[in-house]
Scaffold this active site. Sequence first.
Site, mmCIF file in Angstrom:
data_model
loop_
_atom_site.group_PDB
_atom_site.id
_atom_site.type_symbol
_atom_site.label_atom_id
_atom_site.label_comp_id
_atom_site.label_asym_id
_atom_site.label_seq_id
_atom_site.Cartn_x
_atom_site.Cartn_y
_atom_site.Cartn_z
ATOM 1 N N THR A 159 -1.651 -22.804 18.796
ATOM 2 C CA THR A 159 -1.219 -22.983 17.785
ATOM 3 C C THR A 159 0.029 -22.631 17.605
ATOM 4 O O THR A 159 -0.630 -20.960 18.069
ATOM 5 C CB THR A 159 -1.769 -23.906 16.572
ATOM 6 O OG1 THR A 159 -0.897 -24.280 15.664
ATOM 7 C CG2 THR A 159 -2.484 -23.100 15.842
ATOM 8 N N HIS A 208 4.012 16.774 -20.575
ATOM 9 C CA HIS A 208 5.330 16.066 -21.794
ATOM 10 C C HIS A 208 6.416 16.467 -21.808
ATOM 11 O O HIS A 208 7.235 16.051 -22.241
ATOM 12 C CB HIS A 208 4.394 15.546 -23.079
ATOM 13 C CG HIS A 208 3.581 15.313 -23.578
ATOM 14 N ND1 HIS A 208 3.071 14.525 -23.605
ATOM 15 C CD2 HIS A 208 2.514 16.356 -23.493
ATOM 16 C CE1 HIS A 208 1.760 13.914 -23.679
ATOM 17 N NE2 HIS A 208 1.445 15.137 -23.660
ATOM 18 N N SER A 236 30.886 15.117 -6.197
ATOM 19 C CA SER A 236 30.983 14.485 -7.441
ATOM 20 C C SER A 236 32.694 13.630 -6.597
ATOM 21 O O SER A 236 33.787 15.147 -6.057
ATOM 22 C CB SER A 236 31.658 14.688 -8.935
ATOM 23 O OG SER A 236 32.517 13.744 -9.239
ATOM 24 N N ALA A 249 8.788 -14.864 3.192
ATOM 25 C CA ALA A 249 8.472 -13.807 2.882
ATOM 26 C C ALA A 249 8.364 -12.736 3.570
ATOM 27 O O ALA A 249 8.716 -11.811 3.680
ATOM 28 C CB ALA A 249 7.682 -13.842 1.595
#
Length: 435
Positions: free
Chosen positions: A96, A144, A265, A311
């Site tokens: 298949t 942190h 830049s 997908a």
Amino acid sequence: MISRYTRPEMAAVWEAQTRFKIWFEIEAHAADALAELGVIPKEAAKAVWARARDVIFDVARIDEIERETKHDVIAFLTHLAEIVGPEARFVHQGMTSSDVLDTCLNVQLTRAADLLISDIDRVLAALKKRAFEHKMTPTIGRSHGIHAEPITFGLKLAYAYAEFSRARERLVIARKEVATCAISGAVGTFAQIDPRVEEHVAKAMGLTPEPISTQVIPRDRHAMYFATLGVIAASVERLATEIRHMQRTEVLEVEEFFSEGQKGSSAMPHKRNPVLSENLTGLSRMVRAYVTPAMENVVLWHERDISHSSAERMIAPDATVTLDFALVRLAGLVEKLLIYPANMQKNLDRLGGLVHSQRLLIALTQKGCSREDAYKLVQRNAMPVWRGEGDFQTLLKKDADVKKYLSDAEISEQFDLGYHFKHVDTIFKRVFGES
């Protein structure tokens, strides 16, 4: 696939010609097995190989046929029959479409995984080399985003090395899990084809037989594969984000290599931006985005539907191509990374010795001060330094309450930078297996 982020080696895995070549090999190997079992004439199996082994398939012709048949495998088989001739009637017997499509996809995924594993090896080599170069280069550890305690830059790279070592191990496992073959016919019962055909094809294609496949290979295998790519992408972004932070003007402890003639830049000629790291951040997000549809593809109706197919036609090439490009770019970034030990030391000294506060806390408790009182003594001397009002060691030596427990020499002893690096060799041996 976008050419800007595509390397030719990985692109070749997903080209139409590659796919049709794999389809042909699957069909031809199946024909060999069927011939050995006496299901089809041996001369027919030989003719299939002889007339199509080295052929360049006409992709445009296959597309033309598919526009009429609305079926890609039938279109290919029709084109193959045009090449092989009458013996083509023995091709695909008892099979298949999913037998061809799923087995092919897994061949492509294993080939893609091999390239990705090679990419990770290059990343690991770059990280290891730079880690040993800067094994004892002092820098500040941050929690942190705030200065915490001293570490070495080599340790930062060793963290990444250990993470990508785990990534490699996961990818090897994911490759093995997805490297299966299904030649089991409609609804996977082998009613129309002998299981020995599957065994023959699997061996010939470098795969293992799928134990039970319904009409498709189970998509949990593919979900794990793409989830693994997503985790690797997260590791890419983690290192890229660290480099981006360390290149900030106020930090400038490392910098991406800036080549002759490069422009940062269109408006500001002075700019030297972390464009590679930022690019890696974006690419990593895309690879992770493909994990969700891969997970959702696990859920199919009964023995087969094709909700996963559309997908997968996008996520399989896109995820592997994008991660391949990202890993190679990351390796190059690390290999050429500019590292500034003097700036690391400058930043390490910015807080006037506050990075040694825990050592003072422990020293006071060891001399009989309660932990609560010790914390208060250290903190009340630390806060003025935080505000730029003095030097930590000097203030401690002027604090009568601190001097009840520690002499000037004992206070100075707690500011030894080398103390923090006494176990670097141990960590490196754990990570790299050598001192």
